[in-house]
Design a protein around this motif. Structure first.
Motif, PDB file in Angstrom:
ATOM      1  N   LYS A   1      28.758   1.341 -14.363  1.00 47.27           N
ATOM      2  CA  LYS A   1      28.173   2.680 -14.295  1.00 47.27           C
ATOM      3  C   LYS A   1      28.096   3.148 -12.842  1.00 47.27           C
ATOM      4  CE  LYS A   1      24.966   5.890 -15.855  1.00 47.27           C
ATOM      5  NZ  LYS A   1      25.576   7.160 -16.209  1.00 47.27           N
ATOM      6  N   ALA A   2      28.990   4.045 -12.465  1.00 46.41           N
ATOM      7  CA  ALA A   2      28.950   4.615 -11.118  1.00 46.41           C
ATOM      8  C   ALA A   2      27.765   5.581 -11.043  1.00 46.41           C
ATOM      9  CB  ALA A   2      30.253   5.335 -10.817  1.00 46.41           C
ATOM     10  N   PRO A   3      27.120   5.706  -9.877  1.00 41.96           N
ATOM     11  CA  PRO A   3      25.958   6.597  -9.770  1.00 41.96           C
ATOM     12  C   PRO A   3      26.326   8.063 -10.028  1.00 41.96           C
ATOM     13  CG  PRO A   3      26.531   5.668  -7.626  1.00 41.96           C
ATOM     14  CD  PRO A   3      27.386   4.982  -8.639  1.00 41.96           C
ATOM     15  N   ASP A   4      25.422   8.779 -10.734  1.00 38.47           N
ATOM     16  CA  ASP A   4      25.665  10.179 -11.089  1.00 38.47           C
ATOM     17  C   ASP A   4      25.258  11.122  -9.966  1.00 38.47           C
ATOM     18  OD1 ASP A   4      26.224   9.856 -14.156  1.00 38.47           O
ATOM     19  OD2 ASP A   4      24.496   8.583 -13.712  1.00 38.47           O
ATOM     20  N   TYR A   5      24.196  10.757  -9.237  1.00 34.62           N
ATOM     21  CA  TYR A   5      23.726  11.560  -8.105  1.00 34.62           C
ATOM     22  C   TYR A   5      23.712  10.662  -6.874  1.00 34.62           C
ATOM     23  CZ  TYR A   5      21.940  14.713 -11.746  1.00 34.62           C
ATOM     24  OH  TYR A   5      21.830  15.546 -12.826  1.00 34.62           O
ATOM     25  N   VAL A   6      24.456  11.070  -5.842  1.00 35.28           N
ATOM     26  CA  VAL A   6      24.581  10.248  -4.627  1.00 35.28           C
ATOM     27  C   VAL A   6      24.174  11.078  -3.414  1.00 35.28           C
ATOM     28  CG1 VAL A   6      26.219   9.040  -3.127  1.00 35.28           C
ATOM     29  CG2 VAL A   6      26.444   8.843  -5.616  1.00 35.28           C
ATOM     30  N   GLY A   7      23.240  10.554  -2.623  1.00 33.86           N
ATOM     31  CA  GLY A   7      22.860  11.219  -1.383  1.00 33.86           C
ATOM     32  C   GLY A   7      23.973  11.103  -0.354  1.00 33.86           C
ATOM     33  N   PHE A   8      24.284   9.874   0.040  1.00 31.76           N
ATOM     34  CA  PHE A   8      25.318   9.630   1.048  1.00 31.76           C
ATOM     35  C   PHE A   8      26.236   8.504   0.591  1.00 31.76           C
ATOM     36  CE2 PHE A   8      21.461  11.026   3.216  1.00 31.76           C
ATOM     37  CZ  PHE A   8      21.915  12.019   4.078  1.00 31.76           C
ATOM     38  N   SER A   9      27.545   8.749   0.574  1.00 35.05           N
ATOM     39  CA  SER A   9      28.523   7.674   0.399  1.00 35.05           C
ATOM     40  C   SER A   9      28.796   7.125   1.788  1.00 35.05           C
ATOM     41  CB  SER A   9      29.823   8.210  -0.198  1.00 35.05           C
ATOM     42  OG  SER A   9      29.629   8.472  -1.567  1.00 35.05           O
ATOM     43  N   ILE A  10      28.633   5.812   1.936  1.00 39.39           N
ATOM     44  CA  ILE A  10      28.733   5.220   3.276  1.00 39.39           C
ATOM     45  C   ILE A  10      29.749   4.073   3.289  1.00 39.39           C
ATOM     46  CG2 ILE A  10      26.353   5.871   3.859  1.00 39.39           C
ATOM     47  CD1 ILE A  10      25.604   2.863   3.476  1.00 39.39           C
ATOM     48  N   PRO A  11      30.260   3.748   4.486  1.00 35.45           N
ATOM     49  CA  PRO A  11      31.179   2.606   4.587  1.00 35.45           C
ATOM     50  C   PRO A  11      30.455   1.299   4.297  1.00 35.45           C
ATOM     51  CG  PRO A  11      31.028   3.816   6.689  1.00 35.45           C
ATOM     52  CD  PRO A  11      30.029   4.410   5.769  1.00 35.45           C
ATOM     53  N   ASN A  12      31.245   0.261   4.150  1.00 30.44           N
ATOM     54  CA  ASN A  12      30.732  -1.041   3.763  1.00 30.44           C
ATOM     55  C   ASN A  12      30.072  -1.800   4.908  1.00 30.44           C
ATOM     56  OD1 ASN A  12      30.318  -2.901   1.878  1.00 30.44           O
ATOM     57  ND2 ASN A  12      32.466  -3.200   1.349  1.00 30.44           N
ATOM     58  N   ALA A  13      28.984  -1.273   5.473  1.00 32.32           N
ATOM     59  CA  ALA A  13      28.272  -1.983   6.542  1.00 32.32           C
ATOM     60  C   ALA A  13      26.802  -2.083   6.151  1.00 32.32           C
ATOM     61  CB  ALA A  13      28.423  -1.245   7.856  1.00 32.32           C
ATOM     62  N   PHE A  14      26.113  -3.073   6.676  1.00 29.18           N
ATOM     63  CA  PHE A  14      24.720  -3.295   6.289  1.00 29.18           C
ATOM     64  C   PHE A  14      23.798  -2.261   6.933  1.00 29.18           C
ATOM     65  CE2 PHE A  14      20.611  -5.402   6.149  1.00 29.18           C
ATOM     66  CZ  PHE A  14      20.604  -5.813   4.832  1.00 29.18           C
ATOM     67  N   VAL A  15      22.902  -1.674   6.137  1.00 30.87           N
ATOM     68  CA  VAL A  15      21.977  -0.654   6.640  1.00 30.87           C
ATOM     69  C   VAL A  15      20.518  -1.023   6.331  1.00 30.87           C
ATOM     70  CG1 VAL A  15      23.606   1.285   6.577  1.00 30.87           C
ATOM     71  CG2 VAL A  15      22.313   0.720   4.516  1.00 30.87           C
ATOM     72  N   VAL A  16      19.623  -0.520   7.167  1.00 31.26           N
ATOM     73  CA  VAL A  16      18.180  -0.722   6.959  1.00 31.26           C
ATOM     74  C   VAL A  16      17.427   0.561   7.266  1.00 31.26           C
ATOM     75  CG1 VAL A  16      18.148  -3.187   7.563  1.00 31.26           C
ATOM     76  CG2 VAL A  16      17.743  -1.486   9.343  1.00 31.26           C
ATOM     77  N   GLY A  17      16.142   0.565   6.919  1.00 30.64           N
ATOM     78  CA  GLY A  17      15.271   1.697   7.220  1.00 30.64           C
ATOM     79  C   GLY A  17      15.096   2.584   6.009  1.00 30.64           C
ATOM     80  N   TYR A  18      14.084   3.461   6.053  1.00 35.95           N
ATOM     81  CA  TYR A  18      13.802   4.378   4.964  1.00 35.95           C
ATOM     82  C   TYR A  18      13.713   3.623   3.628  1.00 35.95           C
ATOM     83  CZ  TYR A  18      13.361   8.729   2.548  1.00 35.95           C
ATOM     84  OH  TYR A  18      12.863   9.734   1.781  1.00 35.95           O
ATOM     85  N   GLY A  19      12.972   2.504   3.645  1.00 31.99           N
ATOM     86  CA  GLY A  19      12.770   1.720   2.427  1.00 31.99           C
ATOM     87  C   GLY A  19      13.649   0.478   2.347  1.00 31.99           C
ATOM     88  N   LEU A  20      14.815   0.531   3.000  1.00 32.18           N
ATOM     89  CA  LEU A  20      15.735  -0.622   2.923  1.00 32.18           C
ATOM     90  C   LEU A  20      15.373  -1.666   3.974  1.00 32.18           C
ATOM     91  CD1 LEU A  20      17.858   2.137   2.491  1.00 32.18           C
ATOM     92  CD2 LEU A  20      19.107   0.183   1.605  1.00 32.18           C
ATOM     93  N   ASP A  21      15.604  -2.931   3.620  1.00 32.77           N
ATOM     94  CA  ASP A  21      15.164  -4.015   4.499  1.00 32.77           C
ATOM     95  C   ASP A  21      16.276  -4.930   4.961  1.00 32.77           C
ATOM     96  OD1 ASP A  21      15.465  -5.133   1.776  1.00 32.77           O
ATOM     97  OD2 ASP A  21      14.757  -6.975   2.747  1.00 32.77           O
ATOM     98  N   TYR A  22      15.981  -5.631   6.045  1.00 33.95           N
ATOM     99  CA  TYR A  22      16.739  -6.826   6.430  1.00 33.95           C
ATOM    100  C   TYR A  22      15.705  -7.943   6.469  1.00 33.95           C
ATOM    101  CZ  TYR A  22      18.808 -10.361   9.414  1.00 33.95           C
ATOM    102  OH  TYR A  22      19.249 -11.556   9.917  1.00 33.95           O
ATOM    103  N   ASP A  23      15.794  -8.912   5.552  1.00 37.44           N
ATOM    104  CA  ASP A  23      14.781  -9.971   5.430  1.00 37.44           C
ATOM    105  C   ASP A  23      13.372  -9.385   5.355  1.00 37.44           C
ATOM    106  OD1 ASP A  23      16.377 -12.109   5.197  1.00 37.44           O
ATOM    107  OD2 ASP A  23      16.068 -12.888   7.237  1.00 37.44           O
ATOM    108  N   GLU A  24      13.206  -8.341   4.540  1.00 38.17           N
ATOM    109  CA  GLU A  24      11.919  -7.663   4.313  1.00 38.17           C
ATOM    110  C   GLU A  24      11.427  -6.836   5.507  1.00 38.17           C
ATOM    111  OE1 GLU A  24      10.600  -7.197   1.389  1.00 38.17           O
ATOM    112  OE2 GLU A  24      12.114  -8.471   0.483  1.00 38.17           O
ATOM    113  N   LYS A  25      12.170  -6.811   6.602  1.00 38.88           N
ATOM    114  CA  LYS A  25      11.755  -6.016   7.766  1.00 38.88           C
ATOM    115  C   LYS A  25      12.545  -4.703   7.806  1.00 38.88           C
ATOM    116  CE  LYS A  25       9.111  -9.232   9.749  1.00 38.88           C
ATOM    117  NZ  LYS A  25       9.417 -10.383   8.876  1.00 38.88           N
TER     118      LYS A  25
END
Ligand code: IMP
Ligand code: MG
Length: 177
Positions: free
Chosen positions: A140-164
């Motif tokens: 199931k591909a997402p129906d509503y997408v804010g930003f399509s991004i390249p395959n790199a790791f991202v954090v912030g705005y709720g997203l974490d790296y090791d919970e940080k």
């Protein structure tokens, strides 16, 4: 630049851009579901900030429930079992929109749709702030997408790296060194 444990991250999407995109997503949902009622299912932990900001711009009648996918070990023969915890509302015959922070391989979303018992729902759609189409392997591909991004790791705005890093207002991308 920010530092989280052993890694450095650079700003990738500014707060202003994020909030503008979220308000556009909310407007699309308000239009698409005009005259109907929606039940949002936000996936913890990552989607907490996205869900809060999106809901501020939803004007149609709605409910929201926050759930977590938890894995536990069942019997030896079945191995890892997943369950959805925190669902406090009956979804039968409801229009459901799942809110995710990021869809990467899509495996989590497929699992959640199965766990929600999608057959009894009136409809189910997926709304994600971020989407990495290059790594998507799901059904199931997402129906509503804010930003399509390249395959790199991202954090912030709720997203974490090791919970940080969940607390940042911007989205940051792992710095290549
Ligand atoms: P999927 O099952 O591969 O789609 O993975 C989705 C989950 O992996 C998300 O809900 C996130 O928790 C996590 N994830 C995937 N990519 C990232 C990333 O770039 N940063 C932080 N978490 C990520
Ligand atoms: Mg997540």
């Amino acid at each position: 630049m920010i530092q989280l444990n052993d890694k450095s991250f650079d700003v990738f999407i500014q707060e202003k851009e994020i909030l503008k995109e979220i308000s556009d997503l909310a407007n699309r949902i308000n239009t698409d579901y005009k005259g109907q009622e929606v039940t949002f299912i936000a996936i913890l932990n990552g989607a907490f900030m996205f869900a809060a900001d999106l809901l501020k711009s939803i004007t149609i009648p709605c409910e929201i429930s926050f759930v977590k996918v938890s894995s536990y070990h069942g019997t030896v023969s079945t191995g890892r079992v997943d369950e959805l915890i925190g669902l406090n509302t009956d979804l039968e015959n409801k229009h459901v929109i799942i809110l995710e922070d990021i869809v990467d391989t899509g495996i989590t979303i497929d699992k959640i749709i199965t766990l929600l018992g999608s057959e009894s729902l009136k409809s189910v759609k997926v709304c994600t702030l971020l989407y990495k189409p290059a790594s998507f392997l799901g059904k199931k591909a997402p129906d509503y997408v804010g930003f399509s991004i390249p395959n790199a790791f991202v954090v912030g705005y709720g997203l974490d790296y090791d919970e940080k890093g969940r607390n940042f207002r911007e989205i940051y991308q792992l710095k290549e060194d």
